[in-house]
Design a protein around this motif. Structure first.
Motif, PDB file in Angstrom:
ATOM      1  N   CYS A  32       3.164 -10.542   2.367  1.00 16.00           N
ATOM      2  CA  CYS A  32       2.313 -10.864   3.304  1.00 16.00           C
ATOM      3  C   CYS A  32       2.196 -10.064   4.416  1.00 16.00           C
ATOM      4  CB  CYS A  32       2.824 -11.645   4.140  1.00 16.00           C
ATOM      5  SG  CYS A  32       4.800 -11.440   4.865  1.00 16.00           S
ATOM      6  N   ASP A  33       1.031  -9.945   5.614  1.00 13.70           N
ATOM      7  CA  ASP A  33       0.969  -8.744   6.481  1.00 13.70           C
ATOM      8  C   ASP A  33       2.343  -8.205   6.983  1.00 13.70           C
ATOM      9  OD1 ASP A  33      -1.260  -6.776   7.427  1.00 13.70           O
ATOM     10  OD2 ASP A  33      -0.043  -7.987   9.762  1.00 13.70           O
ATOM     11  N   ARG A  37       3.653  -4.499   6.955  1.00 14.85           N
ATOM     12  CA  ARG A  37       4.373  -3.522   8.009  1.00 14.85           C
ATOM     13  C   ARG A  37       5.617  -3.040   7.929  1.00 14.85           C
ATOM     14  NH1 ARG A  37      -0.709  -3.290  11.229  1.00 14.85           N
ATOM     15  NH2 ARG A  37      -2.168  -5.226  10.969  1.00 14.85           N
ATOM     16  N   ALA A  68       0.101  -9.867  -2.911  1.00 13.70           N
ATOM     17  CA  ALA A  68      -0.515 -10.626  -1.688  1.00 13.70           C
ATOM     18  C   ALA A  68      -0.238 -11.921  -1.206  1.00 13.70           C
ATOM     19  CB  ALA A  68      -1.752  -9.716  -1.560  1.00 13.70           C
ATOM     20  N   GLU A  72      -2.554 -16.366   2.615  1.00 16.20           N
ATOM     21  CA  GLU A  72      -2.733 -15.690   4.560  1.00 16.20           C
ATOM     22  C   GLU A  72      -4.565 -14.959   4.174  1.00 16.20           C
ATOM     23  OE1 GLU A  72       0.542 -12.825   6.366  1.00 16.20           O
ATOM     24  OE2 GLU A  72      -0.630 -11.011   4.851  1.00 16.20           O
ATOM     25  N   ASN A  76     -10.057 -15.875   4.578  1.00 18.85           N
ATOM     26  CA  ASN A  76     -10.920 -14.555   5.021  1.00 18.85           C
ATOM     27  C   ASN A  76     -12.504 -14.737   4.370  1.00 18.85           C
ATOM     28  OD1 ASN A  76      -8.136 -13.671   6.141  1.00 18.85           O
ATOM     29  ND2 ASN A  76      -8.270 -12.539   3.940  1.00 18.85           N
ATOM     30  N   PHE A  86      -8.882  -4.476   5.770  1.00 17.48           N
ATOM     31  CA  PHE A  86      -7.629  -5.455   5.172  1.00 17.48           C
ATOM     32  C   PHE A  86      -7.481  -4.675   3.983  1.00 17.48           C
ATOM     33  CE2 PHE A  86      -6.715  -9.065   2.956  1.00 17.48           C
ATOM     34  CZ  PHE A  86      -5.883  -9.211   2.957  1.00 17.48           C
ATOM     35  N   LEU A  87      -5.849  -4.519   4.525  1.00 19.66           N
ATOM     36  CA  LEU A  87      -4.549  -3.399   3.536  1.00 19.66           C
ATOM     37  C   LEU A  87      -4.967  -2.715   2.687  1.00 19.66           C
ATOM     38  CD1 LEU A  87      -4.680  -6.538  -0.131  1.00 19.66           C
ATOM     39  CD2 LEU A  87      -3.806  -6.808   1.865  1.00 19.66           C
ATOM     40  N   GLN A  89      -3.547  -0.644   5.014  1.00 20.86           N
ATOM     41  CA  GLN A  89      -2.636   0.369   5.630  1.00 20.86           C
ATOM     42  C   GLN A  89      -1.007   0.394   4.598  1.00 20.86           C
ATOM     43  OE1 GLN A  89      -3.398  -3.348   6.367  1.00 20.86           O
ATOM     44  NE2 GLN A  89      -1.254  -4.762   6.167  1.00 20.86           N
ATOM     45  N   TRP A  90      -1.527  -0.752   3.606  1.00 18.68           N
ATOM     46  CA  TRP A  90      -0.594  -0.820   2.280  1.00 18.68           C
ATOM     47  C   TRP A  90      -0.725   0.788   1.859  1.00 18.68           C
ATOM     48  CZ3 TRP A  90      -0.395  -4.809  -1.676  1.00 18.68           C
ATOM     49  CH2 TRP A  90       0.251  -5.817  -1.467  1.00 18.68           C
TER      50      TRP A  90
END
Ligand code: HXC
Length: 260
Positions: A32-33, A37, A68, A72, A76, A86-87, A89-90
């Motif tokens: 999850c997000d 993070r 993922a 969640e 979307n 979306f994603l 930051q991975w």
């Protein structure tokens, strides 16, 4: 420090290995997000920690990560995912400079498989299973599954996995070069820490340069890659650790690296 989705521990005889464990057992470590993070923050902090020379990333016995978080993202929209990146930051995980060993027990599916491929070495427990099942959900891999997987295993196998969504077991993952070794599940983390300790015993700065040089092989042509390698190789001659390593060999003693 306490995290919601992670357990972080220091390992190794010289306390120079960080063990990061994904810890969201109720959802098989679905990424999850909040988890991603925390993971990028923790890895970036460890990356700056001079005491740590190598990182081991693992999950639970049942799941490294089942992908993922489907709940969640279920509702979307295109505009939302584009607008929010979306994603995005991975990719922080793939930018970490210290080596990361993924120690995979259980499921590594979708984003879980992709997360393991962002690491530098993948070890698997005997019961591990890898797959890119996104196609079954009506989507495609979005964190490197269509790009890194073919670089690990070649086109035919990558196509087969991405187009069918079928999972492969640890033994096959080893045969095709996705993982570099398979161990009994209960020995996996110890074996990963052993390798991490070995890596951490080398010059920090040279390990970082070596990782960067190998990763360059996946980003460029052979001629450019070899040119880059040669310059990095030359660069090591500007380091005290290079002198120390060769002097220690000649003097038949262990090197004492300082990361300089
Ligand atoms: C959210 C998940 C999840 C996921 C499992 N769970 N995977 N929740 N997202 N990816 C939850 C289940 O809903 C369930 O919650 C609990 O974890 C246990 O899972 P079960 O299905 O009951 O376990 P089991 O029957 O043993 O099956 C295990 C499994 C299955 C084969 C791994 O859970 C599964 O197929 N999961 C989805 C795998 C997947 O499609 N991954 C790709 C996701 S897409 P409850 O509350 O019911 O107990 C993706 C895109 C990446 O990763 C894009 C770029 C990053």
């Amino acid at each position: 420090k306490k995290y919601e989705y992670l357990l972080v521990d220091i390992k190794g005889k010289n306390s120079n290995v960080a063990l990061v464990q994904l810890n969201r057992p109720k959802a098989l470590n679905a990424l999850c997000d909040g988890l991603m993070r925390e993971l990028s923050t923790v890895l970036e902090t460890i990356d700056k920690d001079d005491k740590i020379g190598c990182i081991v990333l693992t999950g639970s016995t049942r799941a490294f990560a089942a992908g993922a978080d489907i709940r969640e993202m279920q509702n979307n929209t295109l505009a939302q995912v584009v607008g929010a990146g979306f994603l995005d930051q991975w990719s922080a995980v793939a930018k970490i400079k210290k080596p990361i060993i993924a120690a995979v027990n259980g499921f590594a599916l979708g984003g879980g498989c992709e997360l393991s491929m962002m690491c530098d070495i993948i070890y698997a427990g005997e019961e591990a299973e890898f797959g890119q099942p996104e196609i079954i959900l009506g989507t495609i891999p979005g964190a490197g599954g269509t790009q890194r997987l073919p670089r690990y295993v070649g086109k035919s196998k990558a196509m087969e996995m991405v187009l069918t969504g079928n999972r492969i077991k640890a033994k096959e993952a080893h045969q095709i070069g996705l993982v570099s070794a398979v161990y009994p599940a209960n020995q996996l983390i110890d074996e990963a820490v052993k390798t991490a300790e070995k890596i951490a015993s080398h010059s920090r700065i040279v390990v970082q340069l070596a990782k960067e040089a190998v990763n360059t092989a996946f980003e460029t042509t052979l001629a450019e890659g070899n040119r880059f390698e040669k310059r990095i190789f030359h660069t090591t001659f500007g380091l005290a650790d290079r002198k120390e390593g060769m002097t220690a060999f000649v003097e038949k003693r262990k090197p004492n690296f300082t990361g300089q």
